[in-house]
Motif scaffolding. Structure first.
Motif, PDB file in Angstrom:
ATOM      1  N   PRO A 163       0.810  -1.225   0.000  1.00  0.00           N
ATOM      2  CA  PRO A 163       0.000   0.000   0.000  1.00  0.00           C
ATOM      3  C   PRO A 163       0.842   1.274   0.000  1.00  0.00           C
ATOM      4  O   PRO A 163       0.332   2.364  -0.216  1.00  0.00           O
ATOM      5  CB  PRO A 163      -0.816  -0.125   1.294  1.00  0.00           C
ATOM      6  CG  PRO A 163       0.014  -0.984   2.178  1.00  0.00           C
ATOM      7  CD  PRO A 163       0.709  -1.965   1.272  1.00  0.00           C
ATOM      8  N   ILE A 164       2.150   1.139   0.252  1.00  0.00           N
ATOM      9  CA  ILE A 164       3.047   2.299   0.242  1.00  0.00           C
ATOM     10  C   ILE A 164       3.833   2.374  -1.064  1.00  0.00           C
ATOM     11  O   ILE A 164       3.839   3.397  -1.754  1.00  0.00           O
ATOM     12  CB  ILE A 164       4.030   2.245   1.438  1.00  0.00           C
ATOM     13  CG1 ILE A 164       3.257   2.312   2.759  1.00  0.00           C
ATOM     14  CG2 ILE A 164       5.047   3.387   1.339  1.00  0.00           C
ATOM     15  CD1 ILE A 164       4.124   2.109   3.986  1.00  0.00           C
ATOM     16  N   TRP A 165       4.484   1.267  -1.420  1.00  0.00           N
ATOM     17  CA  TRP A 165       5.346   1.275  -2.596  1.00  0.00           C
ATOM     18  C   TRP A 165       4.575   1.225  -3.906  1.00  0.00           C
ATOM     19  O   TRP A 165       5.064   1.712  -4.935  1.00  0.00           O
ATOM     20  CB  TRP A 165       6.345   0.113  -2.536  1.00  0.00           C
ATOM     21  CG  TRP A 165       7.344   0.282  -1.443  1.00  0.00           C
ATOM     22  CD1 TRP A 165       7.415  -0.416  -0.276  1.00  0.00           C
ATOM     23  CD2 TRP A 165       8.400   1.256  -1.386  1.00  0.00           C
ATOM     24  NE1 TRP A 165       8.447   0.039   0.500  1.00  0.00           N
ATOM     25  CE2 TRP A 165       9.080   1.063  -0.161  1.00  0.00           C
ATOM     26  CE3 TRP A 165       8.835   2.254  -2.253  1.00  0.00           C
ATOM     27  CZ2 TRP A 165      10.169   1.842   0.212  1.00  0.00           C
ATOM     28  CZ3 TRP A 165       9.929   3.027  -1.882  1.00  0.00           C
ATOM     29  CH2 TRP A 165      10.578   2.823  -0.672  1.00  0.00           C
ATOM     30  N   THR A 166       3.384   0.665  -3.893  1.00  0.00           N
ATOM     31  CA  THR A 166       2.606   0.597  -5.135  1.00  0.00           C
ATOM     32  C   THR A 166       2.240   1.988  -5.659  1.00  0.00           C
ATOM     33  O   THR A 166       2.498   2.293  -6.826  1.00  0.00           O
ATOM     34  CB  THR A 166       1.341  -0.263  -4.954  1.00  0.00           C
ATOM     35  OG1 THR A 166       1.721  -1.563  -4.506  1.00  0.00           O
ATOM     36  CG2 THR A 166       0.581  -0.391  -6.270  1.00  0.00           C
ATOM     37  N   PRO A 167       1.637   2.878  -4.850  1.00  0.00           N
ATOM     38  CA  PRO A 167       1.337   4.219  -5.372  1.00  0.00           C
ATOM     39  C   PRO A 167       2.589   4.985  -5.784  1.00  0.00           C
ATOM     40  O   PRO A 167       2.575   5.710  -6.788  1.00  0.00           O
ATOM     41  CB  PRO A 167       0.606   4.907  -4.220  1.00  0.00           C
ATOM     42  CG  PRO A 167       0.835   4.075  -3.023  1.00  0.00           C
ATOM     43  CD  PRO A 167       1.081   2.695  -3.487  1.00  0.00           C
ATOM     44  N   LEU A 168       3.694   4.823  -5.043  1.00  0.00           N
ATOM     45  CA  LEU A 168       4.938   5.496  -5.421  1.00  0.00           C
ATOM     46  C   LEU A 168       5.453   4.971  -6.751  1.00  0.00           C
ATOM     47  O   LEU A 168       5.944   5.737  -7.590  1.00  0.00           O
ATOM     48  CB  LEU A 168       5.994   5.299  -4.325  1.00  0.00           C
ATOM     49  CG  LEU A 168       5.731   6.020  -2.993  1.00  0.00           C
ATOM     50  CD1 LEU A 168       6.792   5.656  -1.964  1.00  0.00           C
ATOM     51  CD2 LEU A 168       5.700   7.532  -3.197  1.00  0.00           C
ATOM     52  N   SER A 169       5.340   3.657  -6.944  1.00  0.00           N
ATOM     53  CA  SER A 169       5.792   3.067  -8.209  1.00  0.00           C
ATOM     54  C   SER A 169       4.959   3.571  -9.378  1.00  0.00           C
ATOM     55  O   SER A 169       5.487   3.787 -10.479  1.00  0.00           O
ATOM     56  CB  SER A 169       5.725   1.536  -8.143  1.00  0.00           C
ATOM     57  OG  SER A 169       4.382   1.071  -8.189  1.00  0.00           O
ATOM     58  N   GLN A 170       3.673   3.804  -9.144  1.00  0.00           N
ATOM     59  CA  GLN A 170       2.811   4.302 -10.211  1.00  0.00           C
ATOM     60  C   GLN A 170       3.234   5.707 -10.657  1.00  0.00           C
ATOM     61  O   GLN A 170       3.214   6.031 -11.846  1.00  0.00           O
ATOM     62  CB  GLN A 170       1.350   4.337  -9.744  1.00  0.00           C
ATOM     63  CG  GLN A 170       0.762   2.972  -9.416  1.00  0.00           C
ATOM     64  CD  GLN A 170       0.700   2.061 -10.628  1.00  0.00           C
ATOM     65  OE1 GLN A 170       0.096   2.373 -11.637  1.00  0.00           O
ATOM     66  NE2 GLN A 170       1.357   0.911 -10.527  1.00  0.00           N
TER      67      GLN A 170
END
Length: 289
Positions: free
Chosen positions: A38-45
């Motif tokens: 839930p933290i790295w996924t939005p940043l990766s997007q």
């Protein structure tokens, strides 16, 4: 034509958003149980679609990242690659489409053919076994690598002047766009393939963008609605894909120029590493059986 295209883009993407939100609400208790961070996924997007705005394939970067991070199974990877890119590509297309530099007939043939391929594709992809999907993903990574290298070394001609296609060139382009629409559903991005086709047909390089964006924003939204219907995608990654809008807007409005040469070499290394890793993992799985 520009206004009609923009209205159509808005309409089809709002339909996708309606279908997506309805599905997310229906499965709201299951979303956060999915493995994506839930933290790295939005940043990766944000990073993925920042780079995508400069022409670095989001399909290729995501394919390199997600299996290694174990955010989604290989079976649901093709559907996820499609559903996650719809909203960022929607914003990207609206931000960039200011002039139509390609003939109306050519543009419509390209868009319609790619949409048909995208609509039919998911019905076959969901029936494919995981090891076959893995093979197509590896091919997609190698194709993306090859096309980036071809562009860097000038192996793809880019000095055409045509803005309209006729006869066999038009129908060949239509057939290829149909294939690219279908390949999207297996996880092979169509941006670089479309650009190579436009160049090979002797068209003006600036004609590539309305064809690419027109074809992709329609085809991925329509294909993605099929993946949602067939329950073959990661809801959490797709939900967080709205953060990709931030990356697009930063690239379009805040970063006036970016030397992507070094980034492209890094991406080439990452893609080759990912393709080799997937191949070795596939061999291990086969030997284990």
């Amino acid at each position: 034509m520009q206004k009609i295209l923009i209205i159509a883009i808005i309409a089809i993407n709002f339909l996708f958003i309606f279908v997506l939100v309805r599905d997310l609400l229906k499965h709201r208790h299951e979303i956060m149980e999915e493995p994506a961070s839930p933290i790295w996924t939005p940043l990766s997007q944000i990073v993925i679609y920042f780079l995508s705005t400069f022409g670095i394939s989001d399909f290729a970067i995501s394919t390199a990242l997600y299996p290694k991070a174990k955010w989604v199974t290989m079976k649901k990877l093709p559907g996820t690659l499609n559903t996650q890119c719809v909203i960022p590509v929607f914003v990207m297309s609206l931000a960039y489409i200011s002039t139509i530099t390609v003939g109306v007939k050519t543009l419509l043939v390209a868009i319609i053919c790619q949409v048909i391929g995208a609509y039919l594709g998911p019905r076959f992809v969901v029936k494919l076994p995981e090891h076959i999907i893995r093979v197509f993903v590896i091919i997609g990574l190698l194709v993306a690598t090859g096309l980036i290298l071809a562009g860097k070394f000038g192996w793809i001609p880019s000095n055409g002047t045509a803005t309209e296609l006729y006869g066999w060139k038009l129908w060949t382009t239509g057939l290829l766009m149909f294939v690219y629409g279908a390949l999207n559903n297996i996880g092979i991005g169509s941006y670089a393939l479309t650009m190579a086709t436009v160049y090979a047909m002797g068209m003006n390089p600036v004609a590539a963008f309305p064809i690419m964006m027109g074809g992709c924003t329609f085809s991925v939204s329509i294909g993605s609605m099929q993946f949602i219907k067939l329950n073959d995608y990661s809801r959490k990654i797709t939900m967080f894909s709205v953060f990709g809008i931030i990356g697009v807007l930063i690239a379009v409005y805040l970063v006036k120029s970016l030397n992507t040469s070094v980034i492209q070499w890094i991406v080439i290394v990452v893609l080759l590493y990912s393709a080799i890793s997937l191949y070795l993992d596939s061999r291990k799985s086969t030997e284990a059986v």
